[in-house]
Motif scaffolding. Structure first.
Motif, mmCIF file in Angstrom:
data_model
loop_
_atom_site.group_PDB
_atom_site.id
_atom_site.type_symbol
_atom_site.label_atom_id
_atom_site.label_comp_id
_atom_site.label_asym_id
_atom_site.label_seq_id
_atom_site.Cartn_x
_atom_site.Cartn_y
_atom_site.Cartn_z
ATOM 1 N N GLY A 35 0.783 -1.227 0.000
ATOM 2 C CA GLY A 35 0.000 0.000 0.000
ATOM 3 C C GLY A 35 0.813 1.273 0.000
ATOM 4 O O GLY A 35 0.243 2.370 -0.028
ATOM 5 N N LYS A 36 2.129 1.142 0.041
ATOM 6 C CA LYS A 36 2.999 2.328 0.039
ATOM 7 C C LYS A 36 3.982 2.257 -1.109
ATOM 8 O O LYS A 36 4.253 1.190 -1.649
ATOM 9 C CB LYS A 36 3.740 2.453 1.367
ATOM 10 C CG LYS A 36 2.842 2.758 2.556
ATOM 11 C CD LYS A 36 3.661 3.099 3.787
ATOM 12 C CE LYS A 36 2.772 3.493 4.950
ATOM 13 N NZ LYS A 36 3.574 3.857 6.147
ATOM 14 N N GLU A 37 4.526 3.418 -1.453
ATOM 15 C CA GLU A 37 5.502 3.463 -2.529
ATOM 16 C C GLU A 37 6.841 2.904 -2.044
ATOM 17 O O GLU A 37 7.170 2.947 -0.858
ATOM 18 C CB GLU A 37 5.694 4.907 -3.013
ATOM 19 C CG GLU A 37 4.497 5.483 -3.727
ATOM 20 C CD GLU A 37 4.783 6.829 -4.372
ATOM 21 O OE1 GLU A 37 3.905 7.352 -5.071
ATOM 22 O OE2 GLU A 37 5.901 7.353 -4.173
ATOM 23 N N ARG A 38 7.592 2.413 -2.985
ATOM 24 C CA ARG A 38 8.936 1.933 -2.680
ATOM 25 C C ARG A 38 9.782 3.132 -2.251
ATOM 26 O O ARG A 38 9.731 4.198 -2.881
ATOM 27 C CB ARG A 38 9.535 1.265 -3.917
ATOM 28 C CG ARG A 38 10.759 0.438 -3.666
ATOM 29 C CD ARG A 38 11.119 -0.378 -4.900
ATOM 30 N NE ARG A 38 10.071 -1.349 -5.220
ATOM 31 C CZ ARG A 38 10.191 -2.273 -6.173
ATOM 32 N NH1 ARG A 38 11.305 -2.343 -6.886
ATOM 33 N NH2 ARG A 38 9.199 -3.097 -6.407
ATOM 34 N N GLU A 39 10.561 2.955 -1.187
ATOM 35 C CA GLU A 39 11.352 4.071 -0.681
ATOM 36 C C GLU A 39 12.838 3.740 -0.635
ATOM 37 O O GLU A 39 13.235 2.587 -0.440
ATOM 38 C CB GLU A 39 10.869 4.469 0.724
ATOM 39 C CG GLU A 39 11.085 3.433 1.791
ATOM 40 C CD GLU A 39 10.682 3.928 3.182
ATOM 41 O OE1 GLU A 39 10.043 5.000 3.288
ATOM 42 O OE2 GLU A 39 11.030 3.249 4.163
#
Length: 116
Positions: free
Chosen positions: A41-45
């Motif tokens: 649910g989150k962008e790759r960081e």
């Protein structure tokens, strides 16, 4: 260039893990190498990067002092030593190779799970 990560697993908070990323091909030295991570649910960081000669590194603020990126050009391998792991470090960790401005190659990812 093909990248294959290993070393992920489950760990309690405060523990350590070392991730490895083995690269195939003859051009390993031509790439900066980095580690990224992603949770559902989150962008790759971005997590950490090391220059092609190993002289320069940079880290995400939240991992500074806990994670160390290194590389062995003779073994075509880049490492991420992760100490004092926290539950918020739980993610799929990806190895990446960069020759210019963007990422040229990604690994398949390795799961790191940290329990409190």
């Amino acid at each position: 260039e093909q990248l294959v990560e290993s070393g992920g697993g489950q760990m309690q908070a405060g523990g350590s893990l070392r991730l490895s990323c083995a690269a195939s091909g003859r051009s390993f030295r031509n790439y900066d190498k980095g580690w990224f991570r992603q949770v559902p649910g989150k962008e790759r960081e971005f997590v950490a990067v090391i220059s092609r000669d190993g002289d320069s590194t940079n880290y995400k603020d939240s991992v500074k002092g806990r994670f160390t990126i290194s590389r062995d050009n003779a073994r075509n391998t880049v490492y991420l030593q992760m100490n004092n792991l926290k539950p918020e470090d739980t993610a799929v960790y990806y190895c990446a190779a960069r020759s210019g401005g963007g990422i040229d190659y990604w690994g398949q990812g390795t799961q790191v799970t940290v329990s409190s």
